[in-house]
Motif scaffolding. Structure first.
Motif, PDB file in Angstrom:
ATOM      1  N   MET A  22      -6.359   0.181   9.728  1.00 43.72           N
ATOM      2  CA  MET A  22      -5.901  -0.847  10.666  1.00 43.72           C
ATOM      3  C   MET A  22      -7.083  -1.363  11.489  1.00 43.72           C
ATOM      4  O   MET A  22      -7.757  -0.594  12.183  1.00 43.72           O
ATOM      5  CB  MET A  22      -4.837  -0.290  11.604  1.00 43.72           C
ATOM      6  N   GLY A  23      -7.335  -2.651  11.390  1.00 44.84           N
ATOM      7  CA  GLY A  23      -8.352  -3.290  12.206  1.00 44.84           C
ATOM      8  C   GLY A  23      -7.715  -4.046  13.354  1.00 44.84           C
ATOM      9  O   GLY A  23      -6.605  -4.584  13.230  1.00 44.84           O
ATOM     10  N   HIS A  24      -8.401  -4.090  14.470  1.00 45.59           N
ATOM     11  CA  HIS A  24      -7.871  -4.727  15.672  1.00 45.59           C
ATOM     12  C   HIS A  24      -8.774  -5.865  16.112  1.00 45.59           C
ATOM     13  O   HIS A  24     -10.001  -5.731  16.132  1.00 45.59           O
ATOM     14  CB  HIS A  24      -7.743  -3.702  16.805  1.00 45.59           C
ATOM     15  N   VAL A  28      -2.425  -6.993   5.204  1.00 47.43           N
ATOM     16  CA  VAL A  28      -1.284  -7.517   5.946  1.00 47.43           C
ATOM     17  C   VAL A  28      -1.750  -7.846   7.357  1.00 47.43           C
ATOM     18  O   VAL A  28      -2.340  -7.000   8.042  1.00 47.43           O
ATOM     19  CB  VAL A  28      -0.125  -6.504   5.993  1.00 47.43           C
ATOM     20  N   ILE A  29      -1.494  -9.080   7.778  1.00 45.38           N
ATOM     21  CA  ILE A  29      -1.883  -9.538   9.112  1.00 45.38           C
ATOM     22  C   ILE A  29      -0.693  -9.374  10.045  1.00 45.38           C
ATOM     23  O   ILE A  29       0.363  -9.976   9.828  1.00 45.38           O
ATOM     24  CB  ILE A  29      -2.331 -11.009   9.086  1.00 45.38           C
ATOM     25  N   HIS A  30      -0.851  -8.547  11.072  1.00 43.79           N
ATOM     26  CA  HIS A  30       0.190  -8.381  12.088  1.00 43.79           C
ATOM     27  C   HIS A  30      -0.108  -9.359  13.224  1.00 43.79           C
ATOM     28  O   HIS A  30      -1.012  -9.131  14.036  1.00 43.79           O
ATOM     29  CB  HIS A  30       0.218  -6.951  12.608  1.00 43.79           C
ATOM     30  N   CYS A  31       0.626 -10.448  13.239  1.00 44.59           N
ATOM     31  CA  CYS A  31       0.369 -11.512  14.200  1.00 44.59           C
ATOM     32  C   CYS A  31       1.672 -12.226  14.511  1.00 44.59           C
ATOM     33  O   CYS A  31       2.457 -12.516  13.596  1.00 44.59           O
ATOM     34  CB  CYS A  31      -0.655 -12.506  13.626  1.00 44.59           C
ATOM     35  N   VAL A  76      -4.461  -9.486  17.301  1.00 41.18           N
ATOM     36  CA  VAL A  76      -4.075  -9.421  15.889  1.00 41.18           C
ATOM     37  C   VAL A  76      -4.500  -8.074  15.318  1.00 41.18           C
ATOM     38  O   VAL A  76      -5.556  -7.538  15.682  1.00 41.18           O
ATOM     39  CB  VAL A  76      -4.729 -10.565  15.079  1.00 41.18           C
ATOM     40  N   TYR A  77      -3.676  -7.542  14.435  1.00 41.05           N
ATOM     41  CA  TYR A  77      -4.036  -6.365  13.644  1.00 41.05           C
ATOM     42  C   TYR A  77      -4.076  -6.765  12.176  1.00 41.05           C
ATOM     43  O   TYR A  77      -3.241  -7.547  11.712  1.00 41.05           O
ATOM     44  CB  TYR A  77      -3.022  -5.232  13.834  1.00 41.05           C
ATOM     45  N   VAL A  78      -5.046  -6.239  11.444  1.00 40.12           N
ATOM     46  CA  VAL A  78      -5.110  -6.437  10.001  1.00 40.12           C
ATOM     47  C   VAL A  78      -5.080  -5.067   9.340  1.00 40.12           C
ATOM     48  O   VAL A  78      -5.918  -4.210   9.629  1.00 40.12           O
ATOM     49  CB  VAL A  78      -6.376  -7.201   9.585  1.00 40.12           C
ATOM     50  N   ARG A  79      -4.078  -4.874   8.489  1.00 41.08           N
ATOM     51  CA  ARG A  79      -3.866  -3.582   7.819  1.00 41.08           C
ATOM     52  C   ARG A  79      -4.289  -3.684   6.356  1.00 41.08           C
ATOM     53  O   ARG A  79      -3.785  -4.537   5.616  1.00 41.08           O
ATOM     54  CB  ARG A  79      -2.389  -3.185   7.909  1.00 41.08           C
ATOM     55  N   LEU A  80      -5.254  -2.843   5.969  1.00 38.19           N
ATOM     56  CA  LEU A  80      -5.682  -2.785   4.575  1.00 38.19           C
ATOM     57  C   LEU A  80      -4.879  -1.731   3.844  1.00 38.19           C
ATOM     58  O   LEU A  80      -4.748  -0.591   4.300  1.00 38.19           O
ATOM     59  CB  LEU A  80      -7.178  -2.448   4.491  1.00 38.19           C
TER      60      LEU A  80
END
Length: 762
Positions: A593-595, A477-480, A466-470
């Protein structure tokens, strides 16, 4: 328990307003310019060779763009091992595809089906799993002699579990105080019947690109499975919201591949959606399960040996039977700590509708037949079944082989407290009168009680990323690639991320289920949404938060660990006088972007115990489900309403009611399913709901930040065997298969003869 802002509290689902106002686009709501409509001509025979197909008249019909037969479709294969073609020259069940049509409208496509002329050579058919393995039985596949699918497969790696063999089985029987034997079956092949029928849109473009829009809880699995099989094509998958699945709409190739073949032939997008009759009669059903078992037991309930021949009816092909058997073999060990095993499955094909995955995934099928055999020993020892299950369920420190053939040591919870509280809530101690004894008798009405257990280690299955974009505006925004299959899992993921970042829920979003912009995700199966997908999302949010605070620290002249953030604003802990919004710190930096990554962890199995009370009318044979109590421990509730709905879902959709009236009835004289409609397929209405209570403990699972574990997959699985036990206790006679229809009750009581040949469901 911690006082969270969102976790454990009821919050509106992110998609609720769109669903109730009709803005949500399900697969049948989606249209694409120049889209064609696909339909499937289906076999009226359970077993036959196709001698000839005349499609000329159908092709000439105005509006028809293509008609495909087994001679025209690509050679892609599916199933385990790869053996199922899109269309074949031999049909193996009533409803198998014979020809495909793509036309400008659904009506034209259906008219074209009526114009196709097929000449068949009927072959003998076989429906019973034991008859199918006899030397003179009709053979469904040349490559599978004896109608037995191979057990040696690598679906979960080179050592995939295909049996439970350990210890010294003969020594175990010698050590037993007594030995019991019996045969029980769970093979009424119920359809979980999600409200939305299976559907897909496929677009094969001449540039070497394939795009599919799938009503599937695992749309990226289709991409992962078929990307290489289709050559150099660039395959992208999009998941539409799913009108429920209950596990059945996952791999999706049964309806996706025909649409892809039609699109490849026409160069246009093709939508193919099953009607409800196709959904009931031609789509995959649950595996059939029959066990000839033998159990060695001591007087105190210790099981010293268990052996059994597990006959698995896969139907006309194996979608994922080997995978389900692997999980089932693991789940049996979770239920029963036993040093000596010889449980050997045999996966058999028959001329009924093929089997696919349904929630319970192998373990429900196995244990609904295995638990009643264990109760023979419990009865002989005079042991209370609640105490037996509490004694024998896997505890922390115990080991088990899981689906990939690796030995795992349990690091989860001891569920004894949940069992005790469930028994107290149900009133088990007061109601239990002993084996084959009713709780009460009033005229022709007799009441009985029963209990069942189920657990699963797949709550931590497979990899998630999962990626979480601040964003500078104070949103995330959660990229999942998680699909929404009706449980609200996407909304729960937003709650976890919002809790980590302390953002309002309306500022946290999750991307559409699109493989082009999201990392690979197998989807919310096996109760893995809370631990596996949730764990990856939490890690991604924590990573993003670390990067944010590191970026902002110089503005405060402090170290990052001295900072905190809430509602899109960063401040020094315990000093709220200086507050800097994200936008001021990120305006020249861009997004952050967090991973997050989750690795498989099968060491933390979940658990469910269901207590049931039934009332049986010995005059009519009718069985009424009076009361249900479910007991579990979830570590930490993420969303109370979502959890309650999951637990309430233990009844229908191939759950408890598969013990009472949910069944697929096949007339074996012609191989046709007789109740493939919403009138004859029996379902419980709201007016017939039993009294239901849930005992939910929160004991802080050693999982992720919120110490939670999922239970959705396992909620229905203990129910059927609990009902079987309850009915047998009520009437004082054992019944050996499901569903427990009035004729079976009256037959067991000696009031009528059993079902006549040709009327049995298999």
């Amino acid at each position: 328990m911690k006082n969270y802002r969102y976790i454990g509290k009821s919050t509106p689902r992110k998609d609720a307003l769109d669903i109730v106002t009709g803005r949500t686009k399900f697969i049948n709501d989606i249209t694409i310019p120049n889209m064609l409509y696909g339909k499937v001509l289906r076999s009226p025979h359970p077993h036959a060779l196709i001698k000839s197909i005349d499609t000329a008249e159908a092709v000439r019909l105005p509006g028809v763009k293509t008609v495909l037969t087994y001679q025209d479709v690509p050679g892609w294969k599916a199933g385990f091992p790869h053996h199922v073609r899109i269309l074949d020259s031999k049909v193996r069940y009533v409803g198998e595809g014979v020809a495909l049509v793509a036309a400008e409208t659904v009506d034209i496509a259906e008219e074209a089906l009526r114009l196709i002329r097929v000449e068949y050579e009927p072959l003998p058919a076989v429906y019973d799993v034991e008859e199918s393995i006899q030397p003179n039985a009709p053979q469904l596949y040349d490559q599978f002699p004896g109608n037995v699918f191979p057990r040696d497969n690598t679906v979960f790696g080179p050592h995939t579990l295909n049996e439970v063999v350990m210890g010294d089985i003969e020594k175990g029987f010698v050590e037993a105080d007594f030995i019991v034997e019996g045969t029980y079956a769970y093979e009424n092949i119920p359809n979980p019947l999600p409200p939305e029928s299976p559907g897909v849109i496929a677009l094969w473009e001449g540039t070497g690109k394939l795009t599919v829009w799938l009503a599937s809880q695992g749309p990226q699995i289709f991409k992962a499975a078929f990307q290489r099989r289709m050559g150099s094509i660039n395959l992208e998958s999009y998941g539409s919201p799913v009108g429920a699945s209950y596990g059945s709409k996952y791999a999706s190739w049964q309806y996706a591949l025909p649409a892809v073949a039609l699109s490849k032939a026409t160069g246009k997008p093709v939508k193919l959606v099953y009607d409800k009759t196709e959904h009931l009669a031609a789509f995959t059903l649950r595996l059939g399960s029959r066990i000839h078992g033998k159990v060695g037991m001591k007087k105190d309930g210790t099981v010293t040996a268990l052996s059994g021949d597990w006959l698995v009816d896969s139907g006309a092909y194996s979608e994922c039977t080997q995978a389900m058997v692997a999980v089932g073999c693991g789940e049996a060990q979770l239920m029963l700590r036993c040093p000596n095993w010889s449980l050997k499955p045999k996966m058999v094909c028959t001329n009924r509708t093929a089997s696919g995955q349904v929630r319970g995934f192998g373990g429900q099928e196995l244990k609904c037949a295995l638990i009643p055999i264990l109760t023979l020993g419990m009865e002989k020892a005079g042991i209370d079944p609640v105490e037996f299950f509490k004694k024998n369920y896997v505890k922390p420190g115990d080991g088990f082989y899981w689906r990939e053939g690796v030995w795992w040591v349990c690091e989860g919870m001891d569920y004894s407290k949940a069992i005790d509280q469930g028994a107290e809530t149900f009133g088990w101690r007061e109601k239990w009168k002993g084996w084959l004894k009713p709780t009460s008798v009033t005229g022709t009405k007799r009441r009985g009680i029963g209990v069942g257990v189920h657990g699963n280690a797949d709550a931590g299955e497979d990899v998630s990323e999962v990626y979480v974009r601040l964003e500078p505006n104070g949103s995330a925004v959660i990229h999942c690639g998680i699909a929404e299959h009706g449980t609200g899992q996407r909304s729960s993921i937003c709650k976890m991320v919002a809790e980590v970042l302390q953002l309002p829920l309306d500022r946290v979003f999750v991307t559409p289920t699109d493989s082009l912009v999201n990392p690979i995700e197998i989807g919310p199966v096996g109760s893995r949404g809370t631990y596996a997908i949730g764990g990856a999302a939490i890690a991604a949010a924590e990573d993003a938060k670390r990067k944010l605070l590191k970026l902002m620290a110089p503005k405060f002249n402090v170290s990052p660990d001295e900072l905190e953030t809430m509602d899109g604003i960063v401040y020094v802990k315990d000093k709220t006088d200086i507050r800097i919004p994200w936008i001021k710190g990120m305006q020249y930096y861009g997004s952050i972007m967090g991973h997050g990554h989750f690795e498989s962890d099968f060491s933390k199995p979940n658990f469910m115990m269901i207590f049931t009370e039934v009332e049986v009318d010995t005059e009519t044979g009718k069985v009424d489900l009076v009361k249900v109590v479910g007991a579990t421990d979830v570590g930490q509730i993420i969303d109370p309403l979502s959890l309650t709905n999951q637990l309430n879902g233990c009844l229908g959709s191939a759950g408890i009611d598969s013990a009472l009236f949910e069944e697929t009835i096949i007339d074996q004289r012609i191989g046709r399913i007789m109740n493939a409609n919403m009138i004859d397929y029996k379902w419980r209405t709201f007016a017939e709901l039993p009294e239901m209570e849930h005992v939910i403990l929160e004991s802080s699972f050693p999982t992720h930040r919120f110490q939670a574990i999922g239970v959705g997959e396992i909620t229905p699985s203990p129910g059927p065997s609990a009902v079987l036990m309850a009915v047998s206790n009520a009437i004082g006679v054992r019944i050996h298969d499901y569903p427990i229809t009035p004729d079976k009750v009256l037959s067991a009581l000696g009031k009528i003869a059993g079902r006549r040949e040709g009327e049995n469901n298999k």
